[in-house]
Design an enzyme around this catalytic site. Sequence first.
Site, PDB file in Angstrom:
ATOM      1  N   SER A 122       1.171   0.251   1.230  1.00 49.04           N
ATOM      2  CA  SER A 122       0.785  -1.045   0.679  1.00 49.04           C
ATOM      3  C   SER A 122       1.450  -1.313  -0.654  1.00 49.04           C
ATOM      4  O   SER A 122       1.539  -2.468  -1.065  1.00 49.04           O
ATOM      5  CB  SER A 122      -0.733  -1.140   0.544  1.00 49.04           C
ATOM      6  OG  SER A 122      -1.231  -0.054  -0.174  1.00 49.04           O
ATOM      7  N   HIS A 143       2.437  -3.389   7.482  1.00 47.63           N
ATOM      8  CA  HIS A 143       1.326  -3.266   6.545  1.00 47.63           C
ATOM      9  C   HIS A 143       0.085  -3.954   7.096  1.00 47.63           C
ATOM     10  O   HIS A 143       0.008  -5.180   7.151  1.00 47.63           O
ATOM     11  CB  HIS A 143       1.725  -3.859   5.179  1.00 47.63           C
ATOM     12  CG  HIS A 143       0.650  -3.717   4.168  1.00 47.63           C
ATOM     13  ND1 HIS A 143       0.393  -4.657   3.203  1.00 47.63           N
ATOM     14  CD2 HIS A 143      -0.275  -2.734   3.973  1.00 47.63           C
ATOM     15  CE1 HIS A 143      -0.625  -4.253   2.472  1.00 47.63           C
ATOM     16  NE2 HIS A 143      -1.046  -3.101   2.920  1.00 47.63           N
ATOM     17  N   GLU A 155       1.790  -7.478   7.687  1.00 51.50           N
ATOM     18  CA  GLU A 155       3.061  -7.839   7.055  1.00 51.50           C
ATOM     19  C   GLU A 155       4.156  -6.951   7.648  1.00 51.50           C
ATOM     20  O   GLU A 155       4.068  -5.718   7.560  1.00 51.50           O
ATOM     21  CB  GLU A 155       2.976  -7.630   5.539  1.00 51.50           C
ATOM     22  CG  GLU A 155       2.020  -8.596   4.854  1.00 51.50           C
ATOM     23  CD  GLU A 155       1.756  -8.255   3.396  1.00 51.50           C
ATOM     24  OE1 GLU A 155       1.460  -9.186   2.625  1.00 51.50           O
ATOM     25  OE2 GLU A 155       1.834  -7.066   3.009  1.00 51.50           O
ATOM     26  N   ASN A 193      -0.669  -8.245  -1.524  1.00 55.54           N
ATOM     27  CA  ASN A 193      -1.044  -7.439  -2.684  1.00 55.54           C
ATOM     28  C   ASN A 193      -0.416  -7.939  -3.979  1.00 55.54           C
ATOM     29  O   ASN A 193      -0.971  -7.741  -5.062  1.00 55.54           O
ATOM     30  CB  ASN A 193      -0.704  -5.964  -2.461  1.00 55.54           C
ATOM     31  CG  ASN A 193      -1.777  -5.268  -1.629  1.00 55.54           C
ATOM     32  OD1 ASN A 193      -2.878  -5.796  -1.477  1.00 55.54           O
ATOM     33  ND2 ASN A 193      -1.466  -4.106  -1.095  1.00 55.54           N
TER      34      ASN A 193
HETATM   35  N1  CAA Z   1     -13.072  -0.264  11.866  1.00 57.73           N
HETATM   36  C1  CAA Z   1     -13.378  -0.722  13.088  1.00 57.73           C
HETATM   37  N2  CAA Z   1     -14.400  -1.578  13.328  1.00 57.73           N
HETATM   38  C2  CAA Z   1     -15.133  -1.962  12.277  1.00 57.73           C
HETATM   39  C3  CAA Z   1     -14.870  -1.515  10.979  1.00 57.73           C
HETATM   40  C4  CAA Z   1     -13.795  -0.640  10.796  1.00 57.73           C
HETATM   41  N3  CAA Z   1     -13.462  -0.157   9.582  1.00 57.73           N
HETATM   42  N4  CAA Z   1     -15.777  -2.046  10.154  1.00 57.73           N
HETATM   43  C5  CAA Z   1     -16.584  -2.802  10.913  1.00 57.73           C
HETATM   44  N5  CAA Z   1     -16.190  -2.753  12.196  1.00 57.73           N
HETATM   45  C6  CAA Z   1     -16.790  -3.388  13.350  1.00 57.73           C
HETATM   46  C7  CAA Z   1     -18.223  -2.948  13.444  1.00 57.73           C
HETATM   47  O1  CAA Z   1     -18.541  -2.583  14.772  1.00 57.73           O
HETATM   48  C8  CAA Z   1     -18.974  -4.177  13.009  1.00 57.73           C
HETATM   49  O2  CAA Z   1     -20.167  -4.403  13.671  1.00 57.73           O
HETATM   50  P1  CAA Z   1     -21.510  -3.498  13.410  1.00 57.73           P
HETATM   51  O3  CAA Z   1     -21.693  -3.418  11.916  1.00 57.73           O
HETATM   52  O4  CAA Z   1     -22.570  -4.274  14.111  1.00 57.73           O
HETATM   53  O5  CAA Z   1     -21.217  -2.170  14.032  1.00 57.73           O
HETATM   54  C9  CAA Z   1     -18.033  -5.305  13.385  1.00 57.73           C
HETATM   55  O6  CAA Z   1     -16.727  -4.794  13.193  1.00 57.73           O
HETATM   56  C10 CAA Z   1     -18.231  -6.540  12.533  1.00 57.73           C
HETATM   57  O7  CAA Z   1     -18.315  -6.105  11.223  1.00 57.73           O
HETATM   58  P2  CAA Z   1     -18.973  -7.021  10.154  1.00 57.73           P
HETATM   59  O8  CAA Z   1     -20.245  -7.599  10.669  1.00 57.73           O
HETATM   60  O9  CAA Z   1     -18.987  -6.286   8.861  1.00 57.73           O
HETATM   61  O10 CAA Z   1     -17.911  -8.200  10.145  1.00 57.73           O
HETATM   62  P3  CAA Z   1     -17.905  -9.468   9.256  1.00 57.73           P
HETATM   63  O11 CAA Z   1     -17.931 -10.645  10.118  1.00 57.73           O
HETATM   64  O12 CAA Z   1     -18.903  -9.355   8.179  1.00 57.73           O
HETATM   65  O13 CAA Z   1     -16.436  -9.395   8.616  1.00 57.73           O
HETATM   66  C11 CAA Z   1     -14.683  -8.498   7.313  1.00 57.73           C
HETATM   67  C12 CAA Z   1     -16.031  -8.220   7.992  1.00 57.73           C
HETATM   68  C13 CAA Z   1     -13.652  -8.938   8.338  1.00 57.73           C
HETATM   69  C14 CAA Z   1     -14.271  -7.162   6.699  1.00 57.73           C
HETATM   70  C15 CAA Z   1     -14.869  -9.623   6.272  1.00 57.73           C
HETATM   71  O14 CAA Z   1     -15.945  -9.329   5.436  1.00 57.73           O
HETATM   72  C16 CAA Z   1     -13.632  -9.829   5.454  1.00 57.73           C
HETATM   73  O15 CAA Z   1     -12.716 -10.512   5.858  1.00 57.73           O
HETATM   74  N6  CAA Z   1     -13.609  -9.213   4.251  1.00 57.73           N
HETATM   75  C17 CAA Z   1     -12.417  -9.232   3.399  1.00 57.73           C
HETATM   76  C18 CAA Z   1     -11.616  -8.003   3.693  1.00 57.73           C
HETATM   77  C19 CAA Z   1     -10.299  -8.014   2.967  1.00 57.73           C
HETATM   78  O16 CAA Z   1      -9.997  -8.853   2.148  1.00 57.73           O
HETATM   79  N7  CAA Z   1      -9.500  -7.005   3.291  1.00 57.73           N
HETATM   80  C20 CAA Z   1      -8.216  -6.836   2.672  1.00 57.73           C
HETATM   81  C21 CAA Z   1      -8.344  -5.711   1.734  1.00 57.73           C
HETATM   82  S1  CAA Z   1      -6.857  -5.525   0.816  1.00 57.73           S
HETATM   83  C22 CAA Z   1      -5.938  -4.519   1.758  1.00 57.73           C
HETATM   84  O17 CAA Z   1      -6.311  -3.992   2.769  1.00 57.73           O
HETATM   85  C23 CAA Z   1      -4.572  -4.342   1.250  1.00 57.73           C
HETATM   86  C24 CAA Z   1      -4.250  -3.003   0.837  1.00 57.73           C
HETATM   87  O18 CAA Z   1      -3.079  -2.688   0.959  1.00 57.73           O
HETATM   88  C25 CAA Z   1      -5.202  -2.085   0.174  1.00 57.73           C
END
Ligand code: CAA
Length: 286
Positions: A122, A143, A155, A193
């Site tokens: 990342s 990514h 990405e 990022n």
């Molecule tokens: N892996 C697989 N499945 C997963 C999981 C994971 N890590 N986490 C959750 N799930 C599944 C689960 O089964 C979950 O259901 P249960 O809790 O009933 O078991 C299901 O997905 C739905 O999960 P949520 O109810 O938590 O889903 P949500 O509708 O609340 O959305 C989200 C969750 C998509 C994460 C949302 O909150 C979101 O978009 N958050 C922002 C995340 C973001 O910005 N990410 C980018 C981070 S930056 C990055 O990644 C860059 C880097 O290089 C570091």
Amino acid sequence: MSVPEIRRVGVVGLGAMGAGIAQLAIEAGYETVGREVTEELGTKARDRIAHFLQRKVDKERLTDAERDSALELLSTTTELADLGGCDLVIEAIVEDLDAKLQLFGALERVVRADAILATNTSALSVTEIAAAVSTPERVVGMHFFNPAPLMPLVEIVRAELTSDEAVDAAFAVAARLGKQPIRCHDTPGFVVNRVLIPLLNDCIRVLDEARVSPEELDTAMTAGAGWPMGPCTLLDLVGIDVHVHASEALYEKLREPRMAPPARIVAMKNAGLLGRKSGRGFYVYD
Ligand code: CAA
């Protein structure tokens, strides 16, 4: 450069990101070989994937038969040589340039000459990683975002010497995984990022400047800016150590003050408050 039809995918490193990528690959019908350093870590990743597939079954988004046939496509190993038959290998190990250089050098010796080598880095330079191999045209960035199974974006990062064929092949795989890929060049932080890291650093500074709690800041950004989760919840999800490392890497390259990790989050990292994975970050987890 000719690229093979992608049938078998290798994933190196089955932490949160690698396991998520392997889950996507088996759900899309790819035979997938996951490599971890110990058998225990391989089993842990398989259990994690099985857990999330079961949750999909519980919610009637997947049938029992689909879960079983997906899991049958996954094998785990501790031997890099077992990736020899892969058409695409996606690296998702620790964000350490030396470790990645060593891995890519070793991978080149075990995979076929036309296999695509992708990195999920990342914040490191894909071009620098590609320099570890004698055929950098087949090295590309893929990514994924955290959590990989849920976040639609990938990405597809073109390094200095990446061939069009490798970019197109990685793009096509991401699309088959059900993602919304975009193509971009290998610049510090790529697209998301480059924008998100300084924004999250500003959020941390606001905690002290506006004297609000993590809960209040999260409410502000979800209720006032439409973020799906607040910045403190997001940082705990991504990992405090991962964010500090990415901030430092971008600051080193861009020298922009907003890229530098604020003292508060560096102290959290040093104290082992890494977020969800350590049980405590801005919040406490069970
Ligand atoms: N892996 C697989 N499945 C997963 C999981 C994971 N890590 N986490 C959750 N799930 C599944 C689960 O089964 C979950 O259901 P249960 O809790 O009933 O078991 C299901 O997905 C739905 O999960 P949520 O109810 O938590 O889903 P949500 O509708 O609340 O959305 C989200 C969750 C998509 C994460 C949302 O909150 C979101 O978009 N958050 C922002 C995340 C973001 O910005 N990410 C980018 C981070 S930056 C990055 O990644 C860059 C880097 O290089 C570091």
